[in-house]
Design an enzyme around this catalytic site. Structure first.
Site, short mmCIF file in Angstrom:
data_model
loop_
_atom_site.label_atom_id
_atom_site.label_comp_id
_atom_site.label_asym_id
_atom_site.label_seq_id
_atom_site.Cartn_x
_atom_site.Cartn_y
_atom_site.Cartn_z
N GLN A 19 15.04 14.62 36.87
CA GLN A 19 14.53 14.18 35.57
C GLN A 19 15.31 12.99 35.00
O GLN A 19 14.81 12.31 34.11
CB GLN A 19 14.55 15.36 34.59
CG GLN A 19 13.58 16.45 35.00
CD GLN A 19 13.61 17.64 34.06
OE1 GLN A 19 14.35 18.59 34.29
NE2 GLN A 19 12.85 17.60 32.98
N HIS A 113 17.11 22.64 40.97
CA HIS A 113 16.39 22.58 39.69
C HIS A 113 14.98 22.05 39.98
O HIS A 113 14.70 20.86 39.78
CB HIS A 113 17.13 21.70 38.68
CG HIS A 113 16.64 21.87 37.27
ND1 HIS A 113 17.45 22.23 36.22
CD2 HIS A 113 15.41 21.73 36.74
CE1 HIS A 113 16.74 22.29 35.11
NE2 HIS A 113 15.48 21.99 35.39
N ASN A 157 17.46 27.23 39.27
CA ASN A 157 17.00 27.12 37.88
C ASN A 157 15.66 27.82 37.68
O ASN A 157 14.72 27.61 38.45
CB ASN A 157 16.83 25.65 37.51
CG ASN A 157 16.38 25.48 36.06
OD1 ASN A 157 17.13 25.82 35.14
ND2 ASN A 157 15.17 24.99 35.85
N GLU A 158 15.60 28.64 36.64
CA GLU A 158 14.36 29.35 36.30
C GLU A 158 13.73 29.96 37.54
O GLU A 158 12.61 29.63 37.94
CB GLU A 158 13.40 28.43 35.54
CG GLU A 158 14.03 27.98 34.22
CD GLU A 158 13.09 27.32 33.24
OE1 GLU A 158 12.02 26.86 33.65
OE2 GLU A 158 13.44 27.26 32.04
#
Ligand code: BGC
Length: 421
Positions: A19, A113, A157-158
């Site tokens: 990102q 991620h 992540n998540e």
């Protein structure tokens, strides 16, 4: 340090490699962003060039009063081709870790991620049981740069995101709206979904669109288990490399609130979102809690709240109290350290962001006061960045970036809040 927090409380902000870094050309997302019928509003391109400007960004964070920075290592950079590991990239991340330490930021490192190397998807991605050993091999190569230098590592992540997408698909079909869900599958109107999926399969050399299992694709129950197995394998490797590393994963957790008649459905959702993972994570050193909003539920599924507040750019209800509610609920079942690894708001009104952060962190303090072991708070995100399918239009950051011109950083008032937390 604020009197409400324990001495070692981590306060900072988070980012994710794809990102912010730019030019993550060997990743599955790079492929998907460039399809003719891409579901992405725009490609990530140079993102915000954090790859080259991380020192400046870390300094801004530290100067604002933070003591920790959460960022991720990009698998597609470390292993751009299956079994080929890039030492130069490993050195890059080692330097990031060193820089954090040198300026007084505790590095909290995430190993995965959302983005994977494109080769992984060609091999069946996150539905191929071999993903567990592939991920383990990657972690084995990264572990040496973490040993003795990184105390907190988030493996995935998540980790519940794939299952949440399954849920979202169901409710999307029902409501034709993804708002308030807290996940990123926002169907971009520019793309034609079916054409996009077909192109995606072809781009990865697969004949069946259902086989293109990137991390952000709905999971089968087996795929859900594979994520947990990958996490456990990573945890073992980290602990063997350095028993002092604190290893955990992060989960995307909504404050699920039952409207009358929705009690059973709310319980089912919470089980899917959280409690069914407990057997897999009970041996972890911490749990990363990520929360953005609440979710109201009636007997049919997600529903509009009775008294809705305003909405963020993402369409989520502005409900900072959700964080405290989630922490309390999680602490009922997970008997270990909690770290808020993400909490934030997408808005172009920075005073709204300040208000959101103050309320959310008030909730954290209330939890600590009641003996809940919350050991850190990371705002999402340090920088305005590439918000997946929605491109650069969502502004979550404490720092704006002038992408039109020269990537100049413009700290917002909210960045200063870190000092007073
Ligand atoms: C993800 C981030 C994302 C943020 C805001 C989280 O679910 O971990 O990558 O940018 O939400 O949507």
């Amino acid at each position: 340090m604020n009197e409400h927090y324990p001495e070692t409380f981590l306060k900072g902000a988070a980012t994710a490699a794809h990102q912010v870094e730019g030019n993550n050309t060997n990743s599955d997302y790079w492929v998907m962003e460039h399809l003719p019928h891409s579901q992405f509003a725009e490609p990530s391109g140079e993102a915000v060039d954090h790859y080259h400007r991380y020192r400046e960004d870390m300094k801004l964070l530290r100067d604002a009063g933070a003591n920790a920075y959460r960022f991720s290592i990009e698998w597609a950079r470390i292993e751009p081709v299956k079994n080929v590991f890039d030492e130069t990239q490993l050195r890059h991340y080692a330097q990031m870790i060193d820089e954090c330490r040198a300026i007084g930021l505790e590095p909290v490192v995430t190993l995965m991620h959302f983005t994977s190397p494109a080769w992984l998807i060609r091999e069946g991605g996150w539905e191929n049981p071999e993903v567990v050993s592939y991920f383990a091999e990657y972690v084995r190569h990264v572990a040496p740069i973490l040993v003795g230098k990184v105390r907190y590592v988030c493996t995935i992540n998540e980790a519940n995101m794939r299952l949440q997408l399954q849920e979202l698909m169901k409710s999307y079909g029902r409501q034709k709206t993804g708002a308030g869900s807290g996940v990123q599958v926002g169907i971009n109107l520019k793309g034609d979904l079916r054409a996009g999926m077909q192109e995606m399969a072809e781009a990865f050399g697969l004949s069946d669109p259902r086989k293109a299992a990137c991390f952000i694709s709905p999971a089968t129950p087996e795929g859900d288990r594979l994520v947990m197995q990958a996490h456990q394998a990573a945890r073992e490797i980290l602990k063997q490399a350095d028993p002092t590393i604190q290893a955990g994963l992060t989960l995307s957790l909504h404050d699920i609130q039952a409207c009358p008649g929705g009690e059973q459905e709310a319980d089912r959702m919470w089980k899917d979102e959280f409690t069914h993972y407990l057997p897999w994570i009970s041996g972890d050193d911490f749990l990363g809690v990520q929360n953005y909003t609440r979710k109201c539920v009636n007997a049919q599924g997600s529903c509009e709240p009775d008294h809705p507040r305003g909405r963020t750019q993402m369409g989520y209800e502005i409900y900072p109290e959700a964080l405290e509610n989630v922490l309390r609920k999680v602490a009922g079942d997970f008997k270990g350290t909690l770290i808020v690894t993400e909490n934030g708001i997408a808005t172009d009104d920075d005073s709204l962001r300040c208000d959101f952060i103050r309320k959310a962190t008030e909730g954290v303090k209330n939890c600590i006061r009641d003996g809940i072991p919350v050991k850190g708070y990371f705002y999402w995100s340090l920088l305005d960045n590439f918000e997946w399918q929605k491109g650069f239009s969502m502004t979550f950051g404490l720092i704006a970036v002038d992408r039109e011109h020269d990537m100049t950083r413009h700290p917002k008032e909210s960045l200063k809040l870190l000092d007073s937390l």
